[in-house]
Design an enzyme around this catalytic site. Structure first.
Site, PDB file in Angstrom:
ATOM      1  CB  SER A   1      -8.077   5.787   7.433  1.00  0.00           C
ATOM      2  OG  SER A   1      -8.360   5.787   6.066  1.00  0.00           O
TER       3      SER A   1
ATOM      4  CG  HIS B   1      -1.756   1.221   1.331  1.00  0.00           C
ATOM      5  ND1 HIS B   1      -2.967   1.294   0.692  1.00  0.00           N
ATOM      6  CD2 HIS B   1      -1.573   2.422   1.942  1.00  0.00           C
ATOM      7  CE1 HIS B   1      -3.508   2.486   0.912  1.00  0.00           C
ATOM      8  NE2 HIS B   1      -2.679   3.184   1.657  1.00  0.00           N
TER       9      HIS B   1
ATOM     10  CG  ASP C   1     -11.554   4.518   5.634  1.00  0.00           C
ATOM     11  OD1 ASP C   1     -11.043   5.290   6.469  1.00  0.00           O
ATOM     12  OD2 ASP C   1     -11.269   4.552   4.427  1.00  0.00           O
TER      13      ASP C   1
ATOM     14  CE  LYS D   1      -8.693   2.757   3.536  1.00  0.00           C
ATOM     15  NZ  LYS D   1      -8.767   4.093   2.974  1.00  0.00           N
TER      16      LYS D   1
ATOM     17  NE  ARG E   1      -9.517  11.261   8.810  1.00  0.00           N
ATOM     18  CZ  ARG E   1      -8.676  10.449   8.164  1.00  0.00           C
ATOM     19  NH1 ARG E   1      -9.082   9.262   7.761  1.00  0.00           N
ATOM     20  NH2 ARG E   1      -7.450  10.799   7.935  1.00  0.00           N
TER      21      ARG E   1
END
Ligand code: URA
Length: 440
Positions: free
Chosen positions: A183, A82, A161, A187, A168
């Site tokens: 967050s 990621h 999220d 995921k 947010r």
């Protein structure tokens, strides 16, 4: 339990208990807690922070808020990667095929572009015919056949999220380390891989502008992942300058293919080999000393490119389009941007370059905007290079020449020039694992 009391508690800087965090996240997802109370809580978190335990509880509550992917029917160590988001960051298109060619299993969900940063799913959809939305059976079948599959996030993965991120975004509470960590990690954990490599970007084109802040985010995410029983590490990589020369969806696919053919730019190739090597170490396919050599071999012998083509074919795309001239979408119009002065490029503001590519149609200004897959920017000269006034600094690509003036202005505002060659930073700044942060 009352949300009012939890807001009051956090406002005073006290630690919330696990059941309180579960109450808050669950209640918000079920619409029992209104946006205004959650907004107050998020702002209190921004000011008071969260303890490591609170961040971990928040992550787990979010992870369990919706569907969780079970990858256990797939044999082997499943490894995910990621990036926290950057400009010109096409590394997933390179490292996933390298990892698969070296025996790792990549069954991955990726996202779309966000703000000035690009997203892997948008880039893959630039390949004619490529499908990013597969059912579970087909997703597993592609992984079994090719060793990798990359798809978009399924609808009900971490609904907490989706709601929290949207809130947010409009309450100035995005840039808060525990909120970003929970967050991202919620995921990644819900997506089911055994091993997770995080690429935490730092610099002008990253969400985390400062290196120390990036290291803190990396440390928190690694700790959360390890506590959840996964193998997790992070690399902190430089994002002051866009990665490679291409920014824009089809342009970036083309550049990723160049890296897989051993013909890519040095910075992008270096970061990709480092990430791929780390993925191989994490999932036990190689020792650290040999991992980079293995990754390099998978490029040199063509096996990584073959894996990318196999995935493209299995997901309905045209593998031949990756290498054929004009096989990928091309912009109707092109404009060369001349250097406004002679000297060294001393700095580039990667965020402004990302925004210039959005203006050209490569990204979205509004959620519903359609992308122009051929649009973007080719950076002919980057930080540290010398230019002569009038020499081509960059090339803009767009479907409509009316988009060029504003994008050109934005692009030029990103460059600083000077008489001295600037000192160049390393591309990979640090590794973060269970032992802590190692500066490289
Ligand atoms: N990316 C995410 O997925 N979440 C954040 O909070 C920031 C970047």
């Amino acid at each position: 339990m009352r949300m009012y009391d939890l807001i009051e508690k956090k406002k005073r800087g006290e630690e919330l208990a696990e059941p309180e965090i579960q109450f808050m996240v669950g209640g918000y997802v079920r619409d029992e807690i209104p946006d205004y109370q959650m907004a107050a809580m998020l702002m209190a978190i921004c000011f008071q922070g969260m303890t490591p335990r609170e961040t971990a509880w928040m992550t787990l509550a979010m992870e369990h808020s919706g569907e969780m992917v079970d990858l256990s029917p797939l044999a082997g160590c499943k490894v995910d990667k990621h990036s926290t988001g950057g400009v010109g960051d096409k590394t997933t298109l390179v490292v996933a095929p390298i990892a698969a060619a070296c025996g790792a299993v990549v069954a991955k969900m990726s996202g779309r572009g966000l703000g000035h940063t690009g997203g892997t799913i948008d880039k893959l959809e630039a390949i004619p015919g490529f499908r990013t939305s597969l059912g579970r059976e087909e997703f597993f079948q592609v992984v079994k056949e090719t060793g990798l599959s990359i798809i978009g996030q399924t609808g009900n993965l971490v609904p907490a999220d989706k709601k929290l991120y949207a809130l947010r975004d409009v309450t100035a509470t995005v840039d808060c380390v525990p909120l970003i960590a929970s967050s991202i990690m919620s995921k990644k954990l819900a997506a089911g891989s055994d091993a997770i490599l995080l690429d935490v970007k730092t610099g002008s084109g990253a969400f985390m502008k400062g290196t120390e802040e990036a290291a803190e985010l990396a440390r928190q995410m690694v700790d959360i992942g390890i506590a959840a029983g996964r193998k997790v590490a992070a690399l902190i990589t430089e994002m002051d300058v866009p990665l490679g020369h291409m920014v824009g969806n089809a342009l970036e696919v083309q550049e990723a293919v160049a890296v897989l053919k051993g013909e890519g730019p040095d910075d992008l190739t270096d970061v990709c080999l480092s990430l791929a090597a780390e993925m191989l170490v994490l999932c036990g396919r190689a020792k650290r000393e040999e991992a980079r050599t293995l990754a390099r071999q998978a490029v040199a012998d063509g096996s990584a490119l073959a894996r990318l083509k196999a995935m493209v074919k299995a997901q309905g795309g045209e593998p031949e389009a990756l290498e054929r001239l004009g096989g990928l979408p091309q912009a109707a119009c092109r404009r060369e941007v001349p250097a406004p002065e002679t000297g060294y490029i001393t700095a580039m503001d990667a965020e402004q370059i990302g925004l210039a590519s959005v203006l050209l149609g490569a990204g979205r200004s509004r959620k519903e905007d359609a992308l122009d897959y051929g649009a973007g920017v080719e950076l002919c000269r980057k930080t540290g290079e010398a230019v002569e006034k009038g020499e081509v600094l960059a090339v803009l690509y767009a479907g409509d020449p009316a988009l060029f003036p504003e994008a050109e202005q934005k692009l030029l505002s990103a460059y600083s020039f000077g008489a001295q060659k600037p000192e160049m930073k390393k591309h990979v700044l640090a590794r973060v694992d269970e032992t802590g942060v190692t500066w490289l």
